[in-house]
Design a protein around this motif. Sequence first.
Motif, short mmCIF file in Angstrom:
data_model
loop_
_atom_site.label_atom_id
_atom_site.label_comp_id
_atom_site.label_asym_id
_atom_site.label_seq_id
_atom_site.Cartn_x
_atom_site.Cartn_y
_atom_site.Cartn_z
N HIS A 1 0.69 -0.92 0.17
CA HIS A 1 0.39 0.09 0.18
C HIS A 1 0.63 1.23 -0.10
N ARG A 2 1.99 1.44 1.03
CA ARG A 2 2.89 2.19 0.60
C ARG A 2 3.65 2.80 -0.80
N ASN A 3 3.51 1.10 -1.26
CA ASN A 3 4.43 1.35 -2.63
C ASN A 3 3.75 2.32 -3.11
N GLN A 4 2.74 1.69 -3.57
CA GLN A 4 1.41 2.34 -4.59
C GLN A 4 1.92 3.83 -4.09
N ILE A 5 1.85 4.90 -3.50
CA ILE A 5 1.72 5.78 -3.28
C ILE A 5 2.75 6.47 -3.42
N GLN A 6 4.03 5.84 -2.95
CA GLN A 6 6.20 6.01 -3.12
C GLN A 6 5.49 6.17 -4.90
N TYR A 7 4.87 4.92 -5.69
CA TYR A 7 5.66 5.01 -6.70
C TYR A 7 4.43 5.20 -7.44
N GLY A 8 3.34 5.94 -7.36
CA GLY A 8 2.37 6.43 -8.39
C GLY A 8 1.42 5.09 -9.32
N LEU A 9 1.30 3.93 -8.91
CA LEU A 9 0.33 2.99 -9.26
C LEU A 9 -0.51 2.11 -8.82
N PRO A 10 -1.17 2.54 -9.33
CA PRO A 10 -2.43 1.71 -9.26
C PRO A 10 -2.75 -0.14 -8.54
N LEU A 11 -2.95 -0.44 -7.50
CA LEU A 11 -3.07 -1.09 -7.14
C LEU A 11 -4.37 -2.71 -7.39
N GLN A 12 -3.37 -3.70 -7.35
CA GLN A 12 -5.20 -4.35 -7.00
C GLN A 12 -4.51 -6.05 -6.50
N ILE A 13 -5.82 -6.09 -5.32
CA ILE A 13 -5.36 -7.30 -4.52
C ILE A 13 -6.05 -7.83 -4.65
N VAL A 14 -5.80 -9.46 -4.92
CA VAL A 14 -6.68 -10.47 -5.33
C VAL A 14 -6.36 -11.46 -3.74
N SER A 15 -7.23 -12.18 -3.27
CA SER A 15 -7.80 -12.92 -1.98
C SER A 15 -7.76 -14.05 -2.85
N TYR A 16 -7.15 -14.98 -1.99
CA TYR A 16 -7.56 -16.45 -2.04
C TYR A 16 -8.51 -16.94 -1.29
N LYS A 17 -9.22 -16.19 -0.29
CA LYS A 17 -10.46 -16.26 0.35
C LYS A 17 -11.89 -15.89 -0.89
N ASP A 18 -11.66 -14.61 -1.78
CA ASP A 18 -12.15 -15.17 -2.70
C ASP A 18 -12.54 -15.80 -4.28
N LEU A 19 -10.94 -15.92 -4.33
CA LEU A 19 -10.93 -16.70 -5.56
C LEU A 19 -11.83 -18.16 -5.11
N TYR A 20 -10.71 -18.71 -3.02
CA TYR A 20 -10.87 -20.16 -3.32
C TYR A 20 -11.89 -20.76 -2.48
N GLY A 21 -12.33 -19.85 -1.63
CA GLY A 21 -12.64 -19.85 -0.22
C GLY A 21 -12.53 -20.01 0.97
N THR B 1 -8.46 -19.05 2.91
CA THR B 1 -7.72 -18.60 3.73
C THR B 1 -6.13 -19.57 4.09
N MET B 2 -4.77 -18.74 3.96
CA MET B 2 -4.00 -20.30 4.14
C MET B 2 -3.94 -20.20 5.47
N ASP B 3 -4.80 -19.04 6.59
CA ASP B 3 -4.83 -20.05 7.65
C ASP B 3 -5.85 -21.09 7.88
N ASP B 4 -6.75 -20.98 7.37
CA ASP B 4 -8.05 -22.02 7.61
C ASP B 4 -6.66 -23.29 6.71
N ILE B 5 -6.45 -23.37 5.91
CA ILE B 5 -5.81 -24.68 5.01
C ILE B 5 -4.64 -25.70 5.93
N VAL B 6 -3.46 -24.51 6.75
CA VAL B 6 -3.05 -24.51 7.74
C VAL B 6 -3.96 -25.50 8.74
N ASN B 7 -4.75 -25.16 9.73
CA ASN B 7 -5.57 -25.26 10.26
C ASN B 7 -5.85 -26.76 10.45
N LEU B 8 -6.19 -27.29 8.81
CA LEU B 8 -6.75 -28.77 8.19
C LEU B 8 -5.73 -29.39 8.76
#
Lengths: 115, 458
Positions: free
Chosen positions: B114-134, B136-143
């Motif tokens: 997020h700081r880099n986004q501002i420092q370099y003036g580049l737009p940022l897109q975040i994709v998450s495992y939660k959204d894509l696969y349902g 999170t790595m926390d869930d997976i490691v729990n299992l």
Amino acid sequence: MQNPQGFGVSEETLLKMQLTLEFGGGLELLCDSKKIHNVNVEQQNGEDKLTMKDLLSWVRTNLIKERPEMFMKGDTVRPGVLVLVNDCDWELSGQLNTLLEEKDVVVFISTLHGG
Amino acid sequence: MNERMEEGKRVGRLCCLCNQRRASLKRPKTLQNICRECFYTVFEDEIHQVIINNKLFTPGERIAIGASGGKDSTVLAYVLSKLNRLHNYGLHLFLLSVDEGITGYRDDSLETVHRNQIQYGLPLQIVSYKDLYGWTMDDIVNLIGFKNNCTFCGVFRRQALDRGATLLKADKLVTGHNADDIAETVLLNLLRGDIARLSRCTSITTGEDDGFVLHFSLFQSLTPSLTYAYFKKLDYFSTECIYSPNAYRGFAREFIKDLERMRPKAILDIIKSGENFRISNSTKMPEQGTCQRCGYISSQKWCKACVLLDGLNRGLPKLGIGRSRASVGSKKTIESKQFKDEEACELLLLFVARNVSLAASEHHIRSGSGSVSVIVYGDQDKLALMTYHPDLAGLVTLYILVSLRFWRACCLSVLARLLTKWNEIDDLINGQEAFTRFRKKNHVLESFSSKLSFVKNG
């Protein structure tokens, strides 16, 4: 940082050197998560000089709180740890034989953590 | 420890390139002493050359930069946006981050992005495992626990980056790797016996003709990005992933760092070896297709992410980990071959580490009584190291077959042994010892042609 061993020994024989040490790239986690340490290091064995070798063993004894193997291997830093003395790679100054002087800045950065 | 250096740092040598400023570091590629300013120039120029020589970009393209917040991607984002301005590439740059859902690790590193986004003036897109696969790595490691979780993360991340790039309507996806990463990958693919990946892991771009996304590894320029990041005071995140301490990669990483200390060029040599690997014509390579479930490129019916995901959702997380194909019936041979296999690993690894060419074209190694030729053949399930000595009764072949099941188990001990024996390796390859060593293995010497056909059949 005060060194308790300094007491009881005559002040003249123990020269202390003031240094700034910086740990980065994850190494700060080994010393209380503090990146910058301003320290006074006493010269070893009554010698009037301090080398990087002396400093490393001092750091290991006095600053590293956990997992020293992440920092050192044998008598030198673990491969993959970048060492800079006054912003200059220690490879240029003689590595372990680098002589340190008052107010020098020594930086240790680990390259072993992900990119 | 090599102590050729003069004592004392106040010698203050000048930079080899500008002859004006005090040298600050040693360039691993050339071992020249250079100053900081020249280092920046050299570093940026090298990347520029890689881009130009490989014709990586066309003006007007939308480029997604894989940004983890770590040093390599931060340097990549910084240098790419600088070069884009400086040389008028005419590119539209975007930062693309993946949120694996690792509390205390990724959430912190995303703040850096997020700081880099501002420092370099580049737009940022975040994709998450939660959204894509349902998941999170926390869930997976729990299992599934700490073992093998990197498999999930790696497979999911690669696909998540591609999906993120689609969201950004990006033409290309760029990821930052350094020389160490690539050398590690070469070794890991060797250790796994993954010939298909071995042959492509050193190439600068990946991605198939129909795929719109290409992956570039920009740090084939082989200059340390860490030094760059430190001197430039770039804002990056450096904490080891809390779930990765058991990952196999760690061993390879330490190994190559040890090698580098003994011989600074070792890392570049390993990469060169990786580039030189050729697959023999008889090896069957998996064909690229698309996943029947999600449409992502895959060589199987379902892509790896879908297989893993299916296992998670069905409560069978071990599904898709490890090899499904077990070679049955060869157990006896493996045991009796134990000693030879270890030696084969050792030889192969040392050839790789020394960048003795492993291409199918013969490579001559000088020995006390002539030259030894080395040829390596690979196969999905077997790696074979072949050498022959032309001076010995016509054509004598030393042939060692390494079965994959044993391969991995003995590799770690071999890595450790190699380190302790490093000084002997020069003799081993160049000197008389090479010859005697090969000769001692007379009991495995067999004719060239019969073994060659065995490789094909095997």
